[in-house]
Design a protein around this motif. Sequence first.
Motif, PDB file in Angstrom:
ATOM      1  N   GLY A  62       0.802  -1.220   0.000  1.00 34.40           N
ATOM      2  CA  GLY A  62       0.000   0.000   0.000  1.00 34.40           C
ATOM      3  C   GLY A  62       0.830   1.263   0.000  1.00 34.40           C
ATOM      4  O   GLY A  62       0.345   2.343  -0.350  1.00 34.40           O
ATOM      5  N   GLN A 120      -0.969  -5.902 -10.816  1.00 33.12           N
ATOM      6  CA  GLN A 120      -1.883  -5.078 -10.028  1.00 33.12           C
ATOM      7  C   GLN A 120      -3.302  -5.255 -10.538  1.00 33.12           C
ATOM      8  O   GLN A 120      -3.558  -5.219 -11.744  1.00 33.12           O
ATOM      9  CB  GLN A 120      -1.475  -3.612 -10.094  1.00 33.12           C
ATOM     10  N   THR A 123      -8.526  -3.081  -8.285  1.00 36.22           N
ATOM     11  CA  THR A 123      -8.722  -2.475  -6.966  1.00 36.22           C
ATOM     12  C   THR A 123      -7.442  -1.871  -6.400  1.00 36.22           C
ATOM     13  O   THR A 123      -7.460  -1.258  -5.340  1.00 36.22           O
ATOM     14  CB  THR A 123      -9.246  -3.522  -5.969  1.00 36.22           C
ATOM     15  N   GLY A 124      -6.314  -2.061  -7.111  1.00 39.66           N
ATOM     16  CA  GLY A 124      -5.043  -1.525  -6.637  1.00 39.66           C
ATOM     17  C   GLY A 124      -4.203  -2.536  -5.876  1.00 39.66           C
ATOM     18  O   GLY A 124      -3.039  -2.281  -5.566  1.00 39.66           O
ATOM     19  N   ASP A 125      -4.786  -3.711  -5.540  1.00 36.05           N
ATOM     20  CA  ASP A 125      -4.019  -4.753  -4.873  1.00 36.05           C
ATOM     21  C   ASP A 125      -3.082  -5.431  -5.874  1.00 36.05           C
ATOM     22  O   ASP A 125      -3.304  -5.398  -7.082  1.00 36.05           O
ATOM     23  CB  ASP A 125      -4.951  -5.810  -4.263  1.00 36.05           C
ATOM     24  N   ARG A 303      -5.990   9.427  -5.917  1.00 37.01           N
ATOM     25  CA  ARG A 303      -6.029   8.051  -6.425  1.00 37.01           C
ATOM     26  C   ARG A 303      -5.319   7.073  -5.490  1.00 37.01           C
ATOM     27  O   ARG A 303      -5.366   5.869  -5.712  1.00 37.01           O
ATOM     28  CB  ARG A 303      -5.379   7.965  -7.807  1.00 37.01           C
ATOM     29  N   GLU A 304      -4.662   7.567  -4.456  1.00 41.57           N
ATOM     30  CA  GLU A 304      -3.924   6.677  -3.555  1.00 41.57           C
ATOM     31  C   GLU A 304      -4.884   5.662  -2.947  1.00 41.57           C
ATOM     32  O   GLU A 304      -5.922   6.027  -2.392  1.00 41.57           O
ATOM     33  CB  GLU A 304      -3.243   7.492  -2.456  1.00 41.57           C
ATOM     34  N   PRO A 305      -4.564   4.361  -3.072  1.00 43.30           N
ATOM     35  CA  PRO A 305      -5.527   3.313  -2.703  1.00 43.30           C
ATOM     36  C   PRO A 305      -5.905   3.284  -1.236  1.00 43.30           C
ATOM     37  O   PRO A 305      -6.981   2.800  -0.879  1.00 43.30           O
ATOM     38  CB  PRO A 305      -4.806   2.019  -3.112  1.00 43.30           C
ATOM     39  N   GLU A 306      -5.045   3.799  -0.341  1.00 40.00           N
ATOM     40  CA  GLU A 306      -5.371   3.717   1.081  1.00 40.00           C
ATOM     41  C   GLU A 306      -6.391   4.772   1.515  1.00 40.00           C
ATOM     42  O   GLU A 306      -6.896   4.716   2.640  1.00 40.00           O
ATOM     43  CB  GLU A 306      -4.101   3.854   1.935  1.00 40.00           C
TER      44      GLU A 306
END
Length: 412
Positions: A62, A120, A123-125, A303-306
């Motif tokens: 992350g 990737q 969902t960004g995972d 846009r940062e997934p966290e």
Amino acid sequence: MSTVTRAYVSRLAGLTVFDPNGDRVGKVRDVVVALRVGTACPRVLGLVVEVVARRRIFVPMGRVTALDPGAVMLASGTINLKRFEQRAGETLVLGELLDRQVTIDESGRPAHVVDAGMEQTRTGDWILSRLAVQEPGRIGRRGQLHQVAWDEVTGLALPESGQGAETLIATYRELNAADMAHALQELPIKRRHEVAEAMDDERLADVLGELPEADQVVILGTLDESRAADVLEEMDPDDAADLLSEMTNVDRNRLLELMEPDEAEPVRQLLKYSEDTAGGMMTSEPVILAPDATIAEALARVREPELTPALASQVYVCRPPSATPTGRYLGLAHIQRLLREPPSTLVSGVLDDLEPLRPEAPLAEVTHYFATYNLVAAPVVDEQGRLVGAVSVDDVLDHLLPDDWRERARRG
């Protein structure tokens, strides 16, 4: 540089890791994954990075903002420099998966793993989706090399049976944090603690945030103090503060001392406010930009997934410093407005001068503020004009609902 969404692990090994300022952090030495039951692709948990004096640390995926052909870039924030210790349920790709024996399903022939590809998801995972495997060769000759999907070989997945916590965690891997919290509450107390112990820090932090505070305290209390501090560092500062406020002063202060200073300080600040005020509900880590930031930079940050959807709905512009408490607060910009403007426009040119909340504002005032302005997040500014945090609508709802609303939802 071009950011990639797919990479083979052997090519990542040795890449230099940089922080957002362009300073060198260290080099990638391995990738940590969590194997799953059946044919599901393993989830990539993070990177093992070697820093000074050959110390190896863990960096969660992350925190990785870009994998470039020649470097790895990290998001802003504090890096935990505690030495990496592999936990139950974790597998090192280079250290443990390479050279493992597998069977190619299509041919039934044996082979061994020579590399693993990660990619990737939407969902960004990151997941481990492909393998390079090599069949045994004849004397003096190399065997045939195959590129296969993870589910096209057998021999790597976790067993379906057994009481290992790793297997149970793998079964729950696809659940979101709230559903995982509900599943955890259904387990016997001893089993619940075994599963919590086997989770990685980031996952456990997310799950704790969805549990009633009494359960949070009990689970955190079963962990080694150093591990408990690590989990608190992974939690949102407001969630960590809420949890610590339920503990005795002695336990709370001991855990704060064990946390990294930069991670503990925002939590200490939040603990100063009453929990039913804007200050007690806010997070101290909203998206903060300098006055000369462009809309393109703002859109990249949200846009940062966290980030939660609520916190990603707007950005706050302040004079330096950009960490809370900031320099003078200038205003906020909603994402809908940012999407309608040219990317090169300065964010400071499209600000909404909405009057911010004060830290001491009571819950009733905060609720009225959200309803009046149709917001999902709101800035909190102190009497010196500094942004100290932002309240999101989920935190407001959490305080409006009955204390046992999570328990009622679980029973329902």
